[in-house]
Design an enzyme around this catalytic site. Structure first.
Site, PDB file in Angstrom:
ATOM      1  N   GLY A 228       0.904  -1.382  -0.226  1.00 48.30           N
ATOM      2  CA  GLY A 228      -0.020  -0.133   0.131  1.00 48.30           C
ATOM      3  C   GLY A 228       0.937   1.258  -0.010  1.00 48.30           C
ATOM      4  O   GLY A 228       0.524   2.307  -0.514  1.00 48.30           O
ATOM      5  N   THR A 229       1.882   1.363   0.701  1.00 49.36           N
ATOM      6  CA  THR A 229       2.991   2.271   0.660  1.00 49.36           C
ATOM      7  C   THR A 229       3.571   2.582  -0.652  1.00 49.36           C
ATOM      8  O   THR A 229       3.622   3.623  -0.963  1.00 49.36           O
ATOM      9  CB  THR A 229       3.973   2.004   1.609  1.00 49.36           C
TER      10      THR A 229
ATOM     11  N   THR B  51      10.456  -7.266 -11.916  1.00 41.51           N
ATOM     12  CA  THR B  51       9.585  -8.775 -11.920  1.00 41.51           C
ATOM     13  C   THR B  51       8.792  -8.922 -10.822  1.00 41.51           C
ATOM     14  O   THR B  51       8.987  -8.732  -9.662  1.00 41.51           O
ATOM     15  CB  THR B  51      10.890  -9.916 -11.881  1.00 41.51           C
TER      16      THR B  51
ATOM     17  N   CYS C  47       4.967   4.188  19.937  1.00 36.26           N
ATOM     18  CA  CYS C  47       5.448   2.584  19.500  1.00 36.26           C
ATOM     19  C   CYS C  47       5.818   2.526  18.165  1.00 36.26           C
ATOM     20  O   CYS C  47       6.517   1.367  17.766  1.00 36.26           O
ATOM     21  CB  CYS C  47       3.866   1.764  19.726  1.00 36.26           C
TER      22      CYS C  47
END
Length: 394
Positions: free
Chosen positions: A71-72, A237, A325
């Site tokens: 997603g990044t 690829t 965190c």
């Protein structure tokens, strides 16, 4: 000790059917899908099947799906590629202040490349005002990127309303749907957007596979140069096993999404109502109605999120925090501060994201385990001691 995984926004477990679909492409079907010999046939066919499955999940055409590594990467590709492709029109980009860092940092990179970026504010629920989008659009605006839902507070944004504005004014609109695709019904035609990012590991598929949907006719500039994979738009690829797994997970999500929402919503509501009833000075973050079905988030006053996470983990409960965190610096979440929460309250954030394997008994376990943890941490908190002393003197 009971083990309860409530960090599904971080990643979801791989479904057994997805693993089975991937296995041949980790073994005998190892060929490169770009090759014309026999060894490339099955991997190529597997990828194209997956392309159709992912397209069906979001109401798209298969040829509009571009596979990426996450997603990044999809967000980087969209924000940078869509902007660069329109350089002759202008260099103004609009994002919200609560976007995922893959969007915000991409926008900041564009600033280094000579673009101008407007960060829109949000209200106390994390909602973007469509009218603010309209007022921010200029003649040189080439892209608006607003997430479909926020992964930290669960708020679902008014994407359809914003899309009507961008269409009317002729501006390309991208949405980061990593938190929603495969979790709630998503239809790109209904939303009216021009580009949409999604990631397999958010809907019980493998890590290392994402996709960018791009409406046919919308121009984008590749940001990874090299070969001609993905129609010349994303070189390299392909990760065939992960892509095949993403396709299978998308197929299952398309089939099961309504039942998943039906299951997760009451579990969510049990925690949303039950924890504040047991723990004083606990603030719900995000919108209560326009919210992801399995998403629960709070800020607990007088303590830090990291301490909660560690003690919850010692009880077998996996969860997340929007504060330090994810960082080595003791830094409040940019999402919570953008919503107007004070720094000292934002530090006490905790996020539970419920998955399809969770049960009512899991929620009961959290409701029992968390109050003693909060009480223990507050007894060690100088901020809480000061609050109690002030209250007694008042």
């Amino acid at each position: 000790m009971r083990r309860v995984y409530l960090d599904n926004a971080s990643t979801t477990p791989l479904l057994p059917e997805v693993r089975e679909a991937m296995l041949p492409f980790l073994g005998e079907q190892f060929g490169n899908p770009s090759c014309l010999h026999d060894w490339g046939d099955a991997p190529r066919e597997g990828m194209e099947t997956a392309r159709g499955q992912v397209a069906s999940l979001i109401g798209a055409r298969p040829e509009e799906i571009i596979f990426t590594g996450s997603g990044t990467e999809s967000n980087n590709f969209a924000v940078k590629g869509l902007t660069l492709a329109q350089a002759k029109k202008g260099k103004h980009v609009i994002v919200s202040s609560i976007e995922h860092f893959s969007v915000l940092y991409s926008a900041r990179t564009l600033e280094k490349w000579g673009c101008e970026v407007t960060e829109l504010p949000v209200d106390k629920y994390g909602l973007v005002d469509p009218d603010a989008v309209r007022k921010s659009i200029r003649k040189d605006t080439v892209l608006v990127s607003i997430m479909h839902a926020n992964n930290e507070v669960g708020t679902i944004e008014p994407i359809k309303e914003i899309a009507k504005i961008t269409r009317e004014l002729g501006v390309v609109f991208h949405t980061d749907a990593v938190a929603t695709a495969g979790t709630v019904p998503v239809d790109v035609r209904d939303l009216g957007v021009d580009a949409l990012s999604l990631a397999a590991n958010q809907f019980y598929g493998p890590k290392g596979a994402g996709a960018l949907w791009l409406r046919r006719g919308v121009r984008i500039m590749p940001v990874v140069d090299g070969g001609t994979q993905e129609g010349g738009r994303r070189a390299g690829t392909e990760n065939v096993p992960a892509i095949v797994g993403m396709g299978k997970a998308a197929e299952i999500a398309t089939r099961d999404i309504a039942s998943r929402v039906q299951k997760l919503t009451p579990l969510r509501d049990k925690l949303l109502s039950g924890l504040p009833a047991r723990i004083e000075r606990m603030v719900v973050t995000g919108h209560l109605q326009d919210r992801l079905p399995g998403h629960v988030s709070f800020c607990v006053e007088f303590i830090e999120g990291e301490s909660m996470l560690m003690l919850l983990n010692s009880k077998g409960i996996a969860t997340a925090s929007g504060s330090a965190c994810t960082s080595k610096a003791l830094k409040a979440s940019h999402v919570l501060t953008a919503m107007g929460l004070p720094h000292e309250i934002s530090q006490g954030s905790v996020v539970f994201t419920i998955g399809i394997d969770n049960t009512v008994e899991d929620m009961d376990y959290v409701l029992e385990a968390m109050p003693p943890i909060i009480d223990r941490l507050r007894q060690m908190s100088p901020l809480y001691a000061k609050f109690i002393k002030t209250a007694k003197e008042a």
